[in-house]
Design an enzyme around this catalytic site. Structure first.
Site, short mmCIF file in Angstrom:
data_model
loop_
_atom_site.label_atom_id
_atom_site.label_comp_id
_atom_site.label_asym_id
_atom_site.label_seq_id
_atom_site.Cartn_x
_atom_site.Cartn_y
_atom_site.Cartn_z
N ASP A 1 0.84 -1.20 0.00
CA ASP A 1 0.00 0.00 0.00
C ASP A 1 0.87 1.25 0.00
OD1 ASP A 1 0.93 -0.35 2.60
OD2 ASP A 1 -1.04 -0.78 3.45
N ASN B 1 -9.03 -1.96 12.58
CA ASN B 1 -10.41 -2.17 12.13
C ASN B 1 -10.51 -3.39 11.22
OD1 ASN B 1 -8.92 -1.23 10.03
ND2 ASN B 1 -10.24 0.50 9.52
N HIS C 1 -8.45 -3.97 8.73
CA HIS C 1 -7.99 -3.75 7.35
C HIS C 1 -6.77 -4.63 7.07
CE1 HIS C 1 -5.17 -0.10 8.47
NE2 HIS C 1 -4.52 -1.23 8.58
N GLU D 1 -9.94 -1.00 3.55
CA GLU D 1 -10.72 -0.54 4.69
C GLU D 1 -12.11 -1.14 4.67
OE1 GLU D 1 -8.86 0.83 6.74
OE2 GLU D 1 -8.51 2.94 6.39
#
Ligand code: PGA
Length: 244
Positions: free
Chosen positions: A67, A136, A138, A143
């Protein structure tokens, strides 16, 4: 799903590094995804130590970036590519030519993401994907909500990810709001996946990841459907601690 619980972060790093080194020894030109984040750094130090001792040659490894923040050039201190270069490519002697970037500074992100996926496909998919676990759920910057078919793409970062990334750059306001991420479909299709999780703050999300419902709201829960996955968690992150 193979689950390994270690006494501490150091043991997690050693076992994880041994696993990565094993893949490199078996297939020196393996196509791998290696992430940034705090959790993998201990493994990278272990790997660098092996290289220094002459026990590991990673010079033929093909590394795909997981990423990158949008609009960030490689020389920006917040560049995730730069972070990998310092912590991994330089200490392990992985040449730049062997790295497939996710260019957060490309003018046409749609074309850049498509080009990345074409290189992944031409490589025959990933041999190994190493992942940290987001607060969370991810994976990379997939996401929530993100389902298992999500391709490599531009995403808006969630508040949880921005808050969690603030520790890397010293201030929440320095965290870009958008990023490009390797897609769920590319990551989940890897021949082997290693998920590393450390610290009590990851306990609840690790529980949801390995034992909760499989849902786009917890992208990491899709790992339950992958056959060749190893999860290494230190004792602090291990969900059973919740009941102690
Ligand atoms: P961390 O990041 O290893 O720094 O906790 C993991 C992630 O957010 O993917």
């Amino acid at each position: 799903m193979e689950l390994i619980v270690t006494d501490n972060y150091q043991a997690l790093s050693q076992i994880g590094a041994e696993m990565i080194a094993g893949v490199i020894r078996a297939q020196p030109d393996a196509a791998v995804v290696l992430p940034t984040g705090d959790t993998p750094m201990g493994m990278y130090r272990e790997l660098a130590e092996r290289k220094r001792r002459g026990e590991l040659d990673a010079s033929n490894l093909r590394v795909f970036q997981l990423d990158e923040y949008l609009g960030i050039t490689p020389d920006d201190p917040r560049s995730l590519y730069g972070w990998l270069a310092r912590s991994l490519f330089e200490p392990l002697g992985i040449p730049d030519a062997n790295v497939v970037r996710l260019p957060g500074d490309a003018e046409d992100q749609v074309a850049a993401c498509r080009a990345y996926d074409q290189v992944v496909e031409a490589a025959g998919g990933f041999d190994l994907v190493v992942l940290g676990l987001g607060p969370n759920g991810h994976l990379g910057f997939n996401e929530p909500p993100a389902d298992s078919h999500a391709p490599t793409r531009l995403v808006d970062l969630s508040e949880a990810s921005i808050e969690s990334s603030a520790r890397y750059w010293g201030d929440k306001n320095l965290v870009p709001c958008q990023a490009v991420t390797a897609g769920m479909v590319q990551l989940l299709g890897a021949r082997r996946i290693l998920l590393v999780v450390s610290g009590a703050h990851k306990r609840e999300i690790l529980h949801q990841t390995i034992a909760g419902p499989v849902t786009p709201n917890v992208p990491s829960s899709y790992l339950q459907r992958v056959s060749n996955i190893t999860v290494i968690a230190d004792r602090d992150a291990w969900p059973s601690k919740r009941d102690e």
